[in-house]
Design an enzyme around this catalytic site. Structure first.
Site, PDB file in Angstrom:
ATOM      1  N   LYS A 221       8.209 -26.094  30.892  1.00  0.00           N
ATOM      2  CA  LYS A 221       8.967 -26.893  31.847  1.00  0.00           C
ATOM      3  C   LYS A 221       7.902 -27.558  32.768  1.00  0.00           C
ATOM      4  O   LYS A 221       7.660 -28.784  33.141  1.00  0.00           O
ATOM      5  CB  LYS A 221       9.814 -26.167  32.600  1.00  0.00           C
ATOM      6  CG  LYS A 221      11.110 -25.715  31.826  1.00  0.00           C
ATOM      7  CD  LYS A 221      12.261 -24.832  32.398  1.00  0.00           C
ATOM      8  CE  LYS A 221      13.280 -24.593  31.502  1.00  0.00           C
ATOM      9  NZ  LYS A 221      14.426 -23.818  32.158  1.00  0.00           N
TER      10      LYS A 221
ATOM     11  N   GLN B 122      14.803 -19.731  37.186  1.00  0.00           N
ATOM     12  CA  GLN B 122      15.122 -19.350  35.742  1.00  0.00           C
ATOM     13  C   GLN B 122      15.995 -18.322  35.495  1.00  0.00           C
ATOM     14  O   GLN B 122      15.876 -17.236  36.375  1.00  0.00           O
ATOM     15  CB  GLN B 122      13.573 -19.341  35.199  1.00  0.00           C
ATOM     16  CG  GLN B 122      13.647 -19.075  33.777  1.00  0.00           C
ATOM     17  CD  GLN B 122      14.063 -20.097  32.827  1.00  0.00           C
ATOM     18  OE1 GLN B 122      13.792 -21.216  33.430  1.00  0.00           O
ATOM     19  NE2 GLN B 122      14.493 -19.972  31.712  1.00  0.00           N
TER      20      GLN B 122
ATOM     21  N   ASP C 272      19.508 -28.023  37.200  1.00  0.00           N
ATOM     22  CA  ASP C 272      20.152 -27.305  36.087  1.00  0.00           C
ATOM     23  C   ASP C 272      21.561 -27.844  35.879  1.00  0.00           C
ATOM     24  O   ASP C 272      22.136 -27.649  34.809  1.00  0.00           O
ATOM     25  CB  ASP C 272      20.140 -25.898  36.333  1.00  0.00           C
ATOM     26  CG  ASP C 272      18.911 -25.219  35.326  1.00  0.00           C
ATOM     27  OD1 ASP C 272      18.437 -25.642  34.339  1.00  0.00           O
ATOM     28  OD2 ASP C 272      18.323 -24.086  35.976  1.00  0.00           O
TER      29      ASP C 272
HETATM   30  N1  GUN Z   1      17.827 -19.773  30.828  1.00  0.00           N
HETATM   31  C1  GUN Z   1      18.188 -19.922  29.796  1.00  0.00           C
HETATM   32  N2  GUN Z   1      18.338 -21.295  29.659  1.00  0.00           N
HETATM   33  C2  GUN Z   1      18.137 -21.868  30.995  1.00  0.00           C
HETATM   34  C3  GUN Z   1      18.211 -23.118  31.519  1.00  0.00           C
HETATM   35  O1  GUN Z   1      18.784 -24.250  31.022  1.00  0.00           O
HETATM   36  N3  GUN Z   1      17.794 -23.091  32.888  1.00  0.00           N
HETATM   37  C4  GUN Z   1      17.587 -21.934  33.638  1.00  0.00           C
HETATM   38  N4  GUN Z   1      17.472 -22.088  34.818  1.00  0.00           N
HETATM   39  N5  GUN Z   1      17.482 -20.756  32.960  1.00  0.00           N
HETATM   40  C5  GUN Z   1      18.050 -20.816  31.877  1.00  0.00           C
END
Ligand code: GUN
Length: 285
Positions: free
Chosen positions: A52, A96, A119
């Protein structure tokens, strides 16, 4: 069979985002900023967060990492979120998941400013999605919609089957497909005769969390299949779909790796840029 190439669609999406970020910088004399919050040491999360941050840099976006460990408290996490909420330099926040189990996902989402929710997981944003007027769309389902659009796979009037009902993938995925006029069947772990449903899908999105569970017998031959699974088996990344079994037995398939995962990152950056623009235009802070 169409290989649904997430790397290629993400590359094009990120090139477009890089142009938009450059315009943002010209106008506001700063880059959009994403705060990345890591709680604990989940090894898979480390890799996702690195990806990311690397992608943010590629499009000219600033990212800042904040790290709490499992000895920190929920209060400390909430107060970090509150600080980021009111920091005018920060446009988007990402926490996350998964977090160590003593932390509450619900509490951290409630603490977050929904206008900084990159998100799209905040209940207000999920509610807006349900009402048909989304502000930010959860990144993985948004990425699948973008792939459908890129490959001109028609959705209206089609039968779409979603396997999985999580708040972050299954439910918003079903919602976005319904908003695009598909007839949606949402299956989950308690569904009886799963195959009976998945075999009806013109579009099937699989987010079941079961490594290589879905062989070609689960799909009809003209189905487009999107694999949202992410597993590590014998040191190798793999999805929910048994790729070898399904290759050339369906109309289209997104592989793991190289499929939906790349799009999740691209859409996270798109959400962050859209939130930055919204904040500038509405002078929220
Ligand atoms: N864990 C798995 N997929 C995601 C996501 O799209 N965003 C976040 N913050 N955590 C995740």
């Amino acid at each position: 069979m169409l290989l649904i190439d997430g790397r290629e669609v993400a590359k094009q999406t990120k090139a477009e985002l890089a142009r938009e970020c450059a315009r943002f910088k010209d106008k506001y004399r700063r880059a959009p900023q994403l705060a990345v919050v890591q709680v604990g040491e989940d090894p898979a999360s480390q890799i996702y967060l690195k990806n990311k941050e690397k992608s943010a840099a590629e499009v000219g976006m600033q990212s800042l990492r904040f790290h709490l460990d499992k000895e920190n408290s929920q209060e400390e996490l909430d107060s970090l979120i509150t600080r980021l909420n009111t920091d005018a330099e920060i446009n988007g926040i990402l926490v996350q998941l998964p977090m160590p189990k003593q932390f509450s996902v619900e509490a951290v989402l409630n603490a977050m400013n929904p206008f900084k929710d990159s998100d799209g997981f905040h209940p207000e944003n999920l509610g807006l999605l349900l009402s048909g007027r989304p502000r930010v769309k959860p990144c993985t389902p948004f990425g699948v919609m973008k792939m459908l659009e890129h490959y001109k796979i028609s959705v209206s009037g089609k039968t779409a089957v979603v396997v999985g009902r999580s708040n972050i993938v299954g439910k918003p995925m079903a919602q976005l497909l319904m908003a695009a006029d598909a007839t949606v069947i949402n299956c989950h772990s308690k569904t009886k005769d799963l195959k009976e449903f998945t075999r009806q899908g013109d579009i099937v999105v699989v987010a079941a969390g079961r490594p290589e569970f879905f062989d070609s017998s689960y799909f009809k031959s003209d189905a487009f299949v999107f694999d949202v699974g992410m597993h590590h088996v014998n040191g190798k990344a793999t999805g929910d779909v048994n790729f070898k079994s399904c290759e050339d037995k369906v109309a289209g398939l997104s592989p793991v790796p190289g499929g939906v995962g790349q799009m999740t990152v691209a859409m996270l950056l798109k959400n962050t840029l859209d939130l930055a623009l919204y904040q500038e235009n509405h002078r929220l802070l």
